[in-house]
Scaffold this active site. Structure first.
Site, PDB file in Angstrom:
ATOM      1  N   CYS A  80      28.147 -62.666 -44.380  1.00  0.00           N
ATOM      2  CA  CYS A  80      29.378 -62.652 -43.585  1.00  0.00           C
ATOM      3  C   CYS A  80      29.278 -63.658 -42.429  1.00  0.00           C
ATOM      4  O   CYS A  80      29.259 -64.851 -42.669  1.00  0.00           O
ATOM      5  CB  CYS A  80      29.672 -61.213 -43.125  1.00  0.00           C
ATOM      6  N   HIS A 168      29.075 -57.702 -47.945  1.00  0.00           N
ATOM      7  CA  HIS A 168      27.868 -57.071 -47.385  1.00  0.00           C
ATOM      8  C   HIS A 168      27.066 -56.347 -48.472  1.00  0.00           C
ATOM      9  O   HIS A 168      27.368 -55.195 -48.788  1.00  0.00           O
ATOM     10  CB  HIS A 168      28.273 -56.049 -46.305  1.00  0.00           C
ATOM     11  N   GLU A 170      24.267 -55.016 -48.233  1.00  0.00           N
ATOM     12  CA  GLU A 170      23.419 -53.951 -47.684  1.00  0.00           C
ATOM     13  C   GLU A 170      24.116 -52.594 -47.627  1.00  0.00           C
ATOM     14  O   GLU A 170      23.448 -51.567 -47.518  1.00  0.00           O
ATOM     15  CB  GLU A 170      22.927 -54.341 -46.272  1.00  0.00           C
ATOM     16  N   SER A 222       6.607 -34.612 -26.756  1.00  0.00           N
ATOM     17  CA  SER A 222       7.877 -33.925 -26.511  1.00  0.00           C
ATOM     18  C   SER A 222       8.055 -32.733 -27.439  1.00  0.00           C
ATOM     19  O   SER A 222       8.914 -31.902 -27.215  1.00  0.00           O
ATOM     20  CB  SER A 222       9.031 -34.898 -26.748  1.00  0.00           C
ATOM     21  N   GLY A 223       7.263 -32.681 -28.504  1.00  0.00           N
ATOM     22  CA  GLY A 223       7.480 -31.630 -29.503  1.00  0.00           C
ATOM     23  C   GLY A 223       8.212 -32.184 -30.709  1.00  0.00           C
ATOM     24  O   GLY A 223       8.228 -31.586 -31.767  1.00  0.00           O
ATOM     25  N   GLY A 224       8.816 -33.348 -30.533  1.00  0.00           N
ATOM     26  CA  GLY A 224       9.543 -33.971 -31.638  1.00  0.00           C
ATOM     27  C   GLY A 224       8.588 -34.723 -32.561  1.00  0.00           C
ATOM     28  O   GLY A 224       7.390 -34.840 -32.291  1.00  0.00           O
ATOM     29  N   VAL A 225       9.165 -35.263 -33.633  1.00  0.00           N
ATOM     30  CA  VAL A 225       8.319 -35.874 -34.653  1.00  0.00           C
ATOM     31  C   VAL A 225       7.663 -37.169 -34.155  1.00  0.00           C
ATOM     32  O   VAL A 225       6.486 -37.413 -34.434  1.00  0.00           O
ATOM     33  CB  VAL A 225       9.121 -36.082 -35.973  1.00  0.00           C
ATOM     34  N   ASP A 226       8.368 -37.984 -33.372  1.00  0.00           N
ATOM     35  CA  ASP A 226       7.839 -39.311 -33.026  1.00  0.00           C
ATOM     36  C   ASP A 226       6.563 -39.227 -32.194  1.00  0.00           C
ATOM     37  O   ASP A 226       5.553 -39.853 -32.513  1.00  0.00           O
ATOM     38  CB  ASP A 226       8.885 -40.137 -32.255  1.00  0.00           C
ATOM     39  N   THR A 228       4.596 -36.734 -31.833  1.00  0.00           N
ATOM     40  CA  THR A 228       3.531 -36.041 -32.564  1.00  0.00           C
ATOM     41  C   THR A 228       2.856 -36.991 -33.545  1.00  0.00           C
ATOM     42  O   THR A 228       1.630 -36.969 -33.699  1.00  0.00           O
ATOM     43  CB  THR A 228       4.095 -34.817 -33.314  1.00  0.00           C
TER      44      THR A 228
END
Ligand code: XMP
Length: 518
Positions: A80, A168, A170, A222-226, A228
């Site tokens: 594009c 596009h 994608e 934080s307890g979140g996935v990242d 951890t």
């Protein structure tokens, strides 16, 4: 590792291009559209994709690829705006269309077949377009490969591996889009399929080991996935006694969150896990505050104070490096492309801590997930042995339950919400609905309503249930529960959570609503 560079000119789907190429097993990295060759081109780069953009190519502030990349001789694919850019740079002409066109368009090859870029793609496939401009005249040496009813759909230079697509490939609505990107990456650029989680893990571990050296490292959990997954990576790479994990319990967490975090990190080999119970500080700072933005500000400030005080108390070595779970998507400032990433600090509280700032300025921060998307982080976490209960957990906002308690945040109201939320979530799991939903939670409203229990009238809290489907949290649809599930969950909550007299279901999509209520 061989890679394809995606120059991000600010188009909504720039990330998605990178995503799709990686799905083919070829590593792709999205960089700012105006990056200079010296900063981004190395021997691993086998080709370049130029993304779409909200700009028109002749507009005054339109972003441009640097000449040294355009002249690098590498294979190029313009999508594009990227196509228009290649055309304009070569002396062709791009014209505005009367109105923007969105949607499907069937594409026909001029010679019945589209050559190597379209290998395996049938004539007449349905593309997806979103454009305000189109190519009116191709540069010398460039010719049309495919057309739609109204525009040149694809073109290529003769004798040079430079291609342009008006549509596009994608986006998922574009038929055979993935094949086209795969052809570009593997057949035209010759990039090897070297991208997988194991490879990333080994490269990320090498980088972490090199950056950390013999120093200590601090991770805010934080307890979140990242965060951890970052902790798991460090524990697998650096001697665990040099890894300091700090988790601040704000009192605004989900039920059992602190215990589960502690258990999973201990299971991953943590030796220095600092669990800070700061609930008292947070509740007293929030007393009487109802304004959502004020709540966020107070939580951010309190978090910062607690963090700085406790770090000082723990006597973590001053040269400790900081590790953060910044993801690829956190690096992107919407509309500007990656690269403009200076001020991004990923933490669940967006901490503007002087300590963290100083480390960042000194280059003392490692971000081993910075090239990953969320689901790639999950795959990496699984490989590192992070428990499924953390990997698959619904997202949770940094300010925690405070932004789900409308009005005054008190310990009592927090407790009611926490219990109701835990019950809602456990019912979703029991009914095998949890993983069909992107995020689900309860909200405690600042109104009370009349109810009747037995013969007595009472005046109870009103609780809203929220459950949405989404790809990335940017937009969301309401999860269409079977009515029976809703009715049963509602009566379970009113029967077992003291104080809740009424349950309502939020049926708003995003937009116009947001996912959270505050
Ligand atoms: P909204 O409410 O903006 O939420 O539609 C989109 C996603 O972001 C999460 N969210 C936050 N996350 N700090 C965070 O770390 C915040 O202040 C915050 N506010 C919303 C929300 O849970 C959803 O997943």
């Amino acid at each position: 590792m061989d890679k394809i560079l995606v120059l991000d000119f600010g188009g909504q789907t720039a990330q998605l291009i990178g995503r799709r190429i990686r799905e083919c097993g070829v590593y792709a990295e999205v960089v700012a559209g105006d990056s200079r060759a010296a900063d981004v081109l190395d021997l691993d780069v086998k080709g370049v994709v130029l993304s779409g953009s909200p700009y028109s190519v002749y507009e005054k502030d339109a972003p441009h690829a640097s000449a040294d990349i355009l002249d690098s001789g590498l294979p190029m694919l313009g999508i594009c705006y990227g196509f228009h850019h290649i055309v304009a740079a070569g002396g062709g002409v791009v014209e505005p269309r009367e109105s923007r066109e969105f949607g499907r368009a069937s594409v026909r090859f001029l010679n019945g077949a589209g050559g190597p870029l379209f290998a395996g793609v049938p004539d007449g496939f349905v593309s997806w377009m979103s454009h305000g401009d189109s190519v009116a005249e191709l540069p010398d040496g460039c010719s049309t490969i495919a057309v739609s009813d109204t525009f040149i759909a694809a073109a290529a230079y003769e004798g040079r591996p430079v291609f342009g697509l008006q549509f596009h490939p994608e986006v998922s609505h574009c038929e055979h889009g993935r094949t086209i990107l795969e052809n570009f990456a593997t057949k035209i650029c010759g990039a090897r399929r070297e991208w997988d989680v194991d490879r990333y893990l080994s490269e990320a571990s090498d980088e972490v080991a090199r950056r950390v050296g013999s120093r200590d490292v601090l991770v805010l959990i934080s307890g979140g996935v990242d965060s951890t997954v970052v902790a798991a990576l460090l524990l697998a790479t650096v001697a665990p006694e040099r890894v300091h994990l700090m988790y601040i319990d704000t009192g605004l967490m989900r039920k059992n969150e602190t215990e589960e975090v502690a258990e999973s990190l201990t299971g991953l080999g943590a030796r220095n896990l600092h669990l800070v119970d700061a609930a008292e500080e947070f509740f007293s700072a929030l007393e009487g505050v109802c304004d959502p933005e004020k709540k966020r500000e107070i939580i951010g400030d309190t978090f910062m104070t607690v963090l700085e005080t406790r770090i000082a108390e723990l006597s973590i070595p001053s040269d400790a490096i900081l590790a953060q779970g910044t993801l690829y998507t956190d690096m992107i400032e919407s509309g500007k492309g990656v690269g403009k990433r200076a001020a991004v600090i990923k933490s669940h509280h967006n901490v503007r801590s002087p300590l963290i700032e100083a480390k960042r300025l000194a280059g003392e921060v490692v971000e081993p997930l910075r090239n990953l998307y969320k689901d790639e982080v999950r795959a990496l976490g699984r490989r590192l042995g992070v428990p499924e209960s953390i990997i698959g957990r619904h997202p949770f906002p940094g300010p925690g339950l405070a932004v789900r308690i409308l009005g005054d945040v008190t310990r009592r109201r927090c407790e009611v919400l926490r219990e109701a939320d835990a019950l809602f979530i456990s019912e979703l799991k029991r009914r095998e609905l949890y993983h069909k939903i992107w995020q689900a939670f309860c909200v405690l409203l600042p109104v009370r309503s009349v109810g009747v229990t037995g013969d007595a009238r009472n005046y109870g809290d009103v609780l809203a249930l929220r459950a949405i489907t989404s790809r990335d949290g940017m937009t969301a649809d309401v999860y269409p529960f079977e009515m029976n599930d809703l009715l049963e969950i509602s009566s379970l909550i009113t029967n077992s959570i003291r104080g809740v007299g009424r349950v309502v279901y939020d049926v708003s999509s995003k937009p116009p609503a947001t996912i959270e209520w505050e």
